[in-house]
Motif scaffolding. Structure first.
Motif, short mmCIF file in Angstrom:
data_model
loop_
_atom_site.label_atom_id
_atom_site.label_comp_id
_atom_site.label_asym_id
_atom_site.label_seq_id
_atom_site.Cartn_x
_atom_site.Cartn_y
_atom_site.Cartn_z
N ALA A 272 0.83 -1.20 0.00
CA ALA A 272 0.00 0.00 0.00
C ALA A 272 0.87 1.25 0.00
O ALA A 272 0.53 2.26 -0.64
CB ALA A 272 -0.93 0.00 1.20
N LEU A 273 2.01 1.20 0.69
CA LEU A 273 2.94 2.34 0.65
C LEU A 273 3.46 2.54 -0.76
O LEU A 273 3.50 3.67 -1.26
CB LEU A 273 4.10 2.11 1.61
CG LEU A 273 5.21 3.17 1.54
CD1 LEU A 273 4.70 4.53 2.00
CD2 LEU A 273 6.42 2.74 2.36
N LEU A 274 3.83 1.45 -1.45
CA LEU A 274 4.32 1.58 -2.82
C LEU A 274 3.24 2.18 -3.72
O LEU A 274 3.53 3.01 -4.59
CB LEU A 274 4.77 0.23 -3.37
CG LEU A 274 5.40 0.31 -4.76
CD1 LEU A 274 6.82 0.86 -4.67
CD2 LEU A 274 5.40 -1.04 -5.45
N SER A 275 1.99 1.78 -3.52
CA SER A 275 0.90 2.34 -4.32
C SER A 275 0.79 3.85 -4.10
O SER A 275 0.63 4.62 -5.05
CB SER A 275 -0.43 1.67 -3.96
OG SER A 275 -0.46 0.33 -4.41
N ALA A 276 0.91 4.29 -2.86
CA ALA A 276 0.85 5.72 -2.56
C ALA A 276 2.02 6.46 -3.21
O ALA A 276 1.87 7.55 -3.76
CB ALA A 276 0.83 5.96 -1.06
N MET A 277 3.20 5.84 -3.18
CA MET A 277 4.37 6.46 -3.80
C MET A 277 4.23 6.55 -5.31
O MET A 277 4.73 7.48 -5.95
CB MET A 277 5.64 5.69 -3.43
CG MET A 277 5.99 5.76 -1.95
SD MET A 277 7.48 4.82 -1.53
CE MET A 277 8.76 5.93 -2.15
N SER A 278 3.52 5.58 -5.88
CA SER A 278 3.41 5.53 -7.34
C SER A 278 2.45 6.57 -7.91
O SER A 278 2.40 6.78 -9.12
CB SER A 278 2.98 4.13 -7.79
OG SER A 278 1.64 3.87 -7.44
N VAL A 279 1.68 7.24 -7.02
CA VAL A 279 0.74 8.25 -7.51
C VAL A 279 1.06 9.66 -7.04
O VAL A 279 0.38 10.61 -7.43
CB VAL A 279 -0.72 7.90 -7.10
CG1 VAL A 279 -1.15 6.58 -7.71
CG2 VAL A 279 -0.89 7.88 -5.58
N SER A 280 2.12 9.82 -6.22
CA SER A 280 2.39 11.14 -5.66
C SER A 280 3.88 11.40 -5.48
O SER A 280 4.56 10.66 -4.75
CB SER A 280 1.68 11.29 -4.31
OG SER A 280 2.12 12.46 -3.64
N ALA A 281 4.38 12.45 -6.11
CA ALA A 281 5.78 12.84 -5.94
C ALA A 281 6.04 13.28 -4.50
O ALA A 281 7.14 13.06 -3.96
CB ALA A 281 6.14 13.96 -6.91
N ALA A 282 5.05 13.90 -3.87
CA ALA A 282 5.21 14.34 -2.48
C ALA A 282 5.42 13.14 -1.56
O ALA A 282 6.25 13.18 -0.64
CB ALA A 282 4.00 15.15 -2.04
N VAL A 283 4.68 12.07 -1.79
CA VAL A 283 4.84 10.86 -0.99
C VAL A 283 6.20 10.23 -1.26
O VAL A 283 6.89 9.79 -0.33
CB VAL A 283 3.71 9.85 -1.27
CG1 VAL A 283 3.98 8.52 -0.56
CG2 VAL A 283 2.37 10.42 -0.84
N ARG A 284 6.62 10.21 -2.53
CA ARG A 284 7.93 9.65 -2.86
C ARG A 284 9.04 10.39 -2.11
O ARG A 284 9.96 9.78 -1.59
CB ARG A 284 8.18 9.69 -4.36
CG ARG A 284 7.31 8.72 -5.13
CD ARG A 284 7.80 8.54 -6.55
NE ARG A 284 7.59 9.69 -7.39
CZ ARG A 284 6.47 9.97 -8.04
NH1 ARG A 284 5.41 9.19 -7.89
NH2 ARG A 284 6.37 11.03 -8.82
N GLU A 285 8.95 11.72 -2.10
CA GLU A 285 9.98 12.49 -1.41
C GLU A 285 9.94 12.24 0.09
O GLU A 285 10.99 12.06 0.73
CB GLU A 285 9.81 13.98 -1.69
CG GLU A 285 10.91 14.82 -1.06
CD GLU A 285 10.79 16.30 -1.35
OE1 GLU A 285 11.53 17.07 -0.72
OE2 GLU A 285 9.95 16.69 -2.19
N ARG A 286 8.74 12.19 0.65
CA ARG A 286 8.61 12.00 2.10
C ARG A 286 9.15 10.64 2.54
O ARG A 286 9.76 10.51 3.60
CB ARG A 286 7.14 12.15 2.50
CG ARG A 286 6.78 11.69 3.91
CD ARG A 286 7.46 12.54 4.97
NE ARG A 286 7.13 12.10 6.31
CZ ARG A 286 7.72 11.10 6.96
NH1 ARG A 286 8.69 10.41 6.37
NH2 ARG A 286 7.36 10.78 8.19
N TYR A 287 8.92 9.60 1.71
CA TYR A 287 9.33 8.26 2.09
C TYR A 287 10.56 7.79 1.32
O TYR A 287 10.66 6.64 0.91
CB TYR A 287 8.16 7.29 1.93
CG TYR A 287 7.08 7.57 2.95
CD1 TYR A 287 7.18 7.07 4.24
CD2 TYR A 287 6.00 8.39 2.63
CE1 TYR A 287 6.21 7.36 5.19
CE2 TYR A 287 5.03 8.68 3.58
CZ TYR A 287 5.14 8.17 4.85
OH TYR A 287 4.18 8.46 5.80
#
Length: 201
Positions: free
Chosen positions: A53-68
């Motif tokens: 689920a974390l990977l899914s969130a990262m795959s739709v948001s650059a902000a999430v990718r940067e945060r994690y």
């Protein structure tokens, strides 16, 4: 740093020592509703220790990718034997090579190998080590469209147009490594395999 063909995750000690948990105060705050929704999804995934689920969130948001992501991400190109051809460190704020995007229930390449190819998808393989490091190997694929109905896209076809036998997976083109933090995971490495590689004999 490499994941050999036998599936074991090996991290160089220097890389392990440099890994620190993301500093929430220093990360860019989500600016759109979509980013805020994705950030909430990521936070729920972390609370539930749900890596996918974390990977899914990262795959739709650059902000999430940067945060994690770790403060610095190791980006490498490896040959078929696992030898490093090139490597560089990229800050989380400037890293823009995340290879996975998600549309509906499907993973797709962020940048298809053929420009404008909207029929390409990603086959993802998740591996978890005993120390809770996650490896995500990915390969670009197509489907033959011979569906049994529903969300089924038919049989998988590899990058060379060859059918992939049921239960098998095409050779990985790249690998993402995620190190556990005190409450979640963070992206620490983006590895790509040289395209002319062939499986070890």
């Amino acid at each position: 740093m490499t994941l050999p063909w036998n599936g074991k995750i090996i991290l160089a000690p220097a890389i392990l020592l440099s890994m620190t948990a993301p500093d929430a105060e220093s990360r860019t705050q989500p600016s759109t509703e979509a980013d805020r929704n994705a950030m909430e999804m990521a936070q729920r995934a972390c609370s539930a220790q749900d890596f996918r689920a974390l990977l899914s969130a990262m795959s739709v948001s650059a902000a999430v990718r940067e945060r994690y992501s770790a403060p610095s991400i190791e980006v490498s190109l490896l040959d078929r034997h696992g030898a490093t051809l090139a490597t560089r460190m990229v800050t989380a704020a400037t890293y823009d090579a995340f290879p996975v995007r998600q549309i509906d229930y499907y993973y797709k390449p962020a940048k298809p190998s053929v420009s404008g190819d909207e029929d390409s998808y990603l086959d993802l393989q998740f591996n978890q080590s005993q120390s809770n490091v996650y490896s995500v190997e990915w390969a670009e694929v197509h489907f033959d469209g011979k569906s049994d109905g529903g969300d089924d896209l038919g049989g998988m076809i590899d990058a060379d147009g060859n059918p992939v036998p049921p239960g098998d997976h095409p050779d990985a083109q790249g690998q993402l490594l995620f190190q556990p933090t005190s409450d979640c995971w963070q992206l620490v490495a983006d590895i790509r395999w040289a395209q002319d590689r062939s499986p070890k004999g």
